[in-house]
Design a protein around this motif. Sequence first.
Motif, short mmCIF file in Angstrom:
data_model
loop_
_atom_site.label_atom_id
_atom_site.label_comp_id
_atom_site.label_asym_id
_atom_site.label_seq_id
_atom_site.Cartn_x
_atom_site.Cartn_y
_atom_site.Cartn_z
N THR A 72 0.93 -0.97 -0.02
CA THR A 72 -0.05 -0.12 0.02
C THR A 72 0.86 1.40 0.02
O THR A 72 0.58 2.22 -0.66
CB THR A 72 -0.94 0.14 1.37
N ALA B 9 2.71 1.72 -3.33
CA ALA B 9 1.63 2.04 -4.35
C ALA B 9 0.98 3.23 -4.42
O ALA B 9 0.75 3.83 -5.42
CB ALA B 9 0.58 0.92 -4.59
N THR B 10 0.76 3.90 -3.12
CA THR B 10 0.15 5.27 -2.82
C THR B 10 0.78 6.26 -3.84
O THR B 10 0.05 7.06 -4.39
CB THR B 10 0.03 5.50 -1.52
N GLU C 62 2.01 6.35 -6.38
CA GLU C 62 1.82 6.25 -7.87
C GLU C 62 0.57 6.55 -8.12
O GLU C 62 -0.01 6.98 -9.48
CB GLU C 62 2.00 4.75 -8.37
N LYS C 63 -0.34 6.85 -7.26
CA LYS C 63 -1.71 7.32 -7.55
C LYS C 63 -1.68 9.09 -7.64
O LYS C 63 -1.12 9.54 -7.01
CB LYS C 63 -2.71 6.81 -6.53
N GLU D 173 -6.72 10.84 -5.62
CA GLU D 173 -7.09 9.47 -5.15
C GLU D 173 -6.40 8.91 -4.29
O GLU D 173 -6.78 7.70 -3.58
CB GLU D 173 -6.80 8.49 -6.51
N ARG D 174 -5.33 9.45 -3.39
CA ARG D 174 -4.39 8.71 -2.68
C ARG D 174 -5.09 8.25 -1.25
O ARG D 174 -5.13 7.41 -0.92
CB ARG D 174 -3.27 9.52 -2.24
N PHE E 111 -7.34 5.62 -1.89
CA PHE E 111 -6.76 4.36 -2.03
C PHE E 111 -6.43 3.62 -0.60
O PHE E 111 -6.50 2.52 -0.37
CB PHE E 111 -5.68 4.76 -3.19
#
Length: 122
Positions: A15, A18-19, A21-22, A26-27, A30
């Motif tokens: 998580t 990947a965060t 990259e959003k 949207e973070r 997510f």
Amino acid sequence: MENIKQTLRRLLQETLYATPEKPIAERQNFVRERLSYIQRLCGNFDKTFIVCELDVTCDQYGLGGSNQHTATLFRGPSEEASVAICITERGSVLHRNDSPWQVYDDAGDVSPMRLERCLQSA
């Protein structure tokens, strides 16, 4: 039991990586969705994973920012929770786990106290 802990650590690390990259907008959602997934997974093993979501300003919780900037803090139920994920309105992504904040993405709105500074003032 240990397998569950390893799975939780892996899911949290995934998580956190990947965060950033959003898109910034949207973070928070997510992270919220991923933590909800982890809660459901824990429920399957009769384990409890509690997440509290707080709206804070960046001058709180050792984030080192201004009270003009806001953030969302995800932490356990205790006010003194040492494990937390923070997403600022500008998009900074931070995590702590019994240690100082680790920055996964820096949008320039926070400057958490580093371990070196903690040791110097002790």
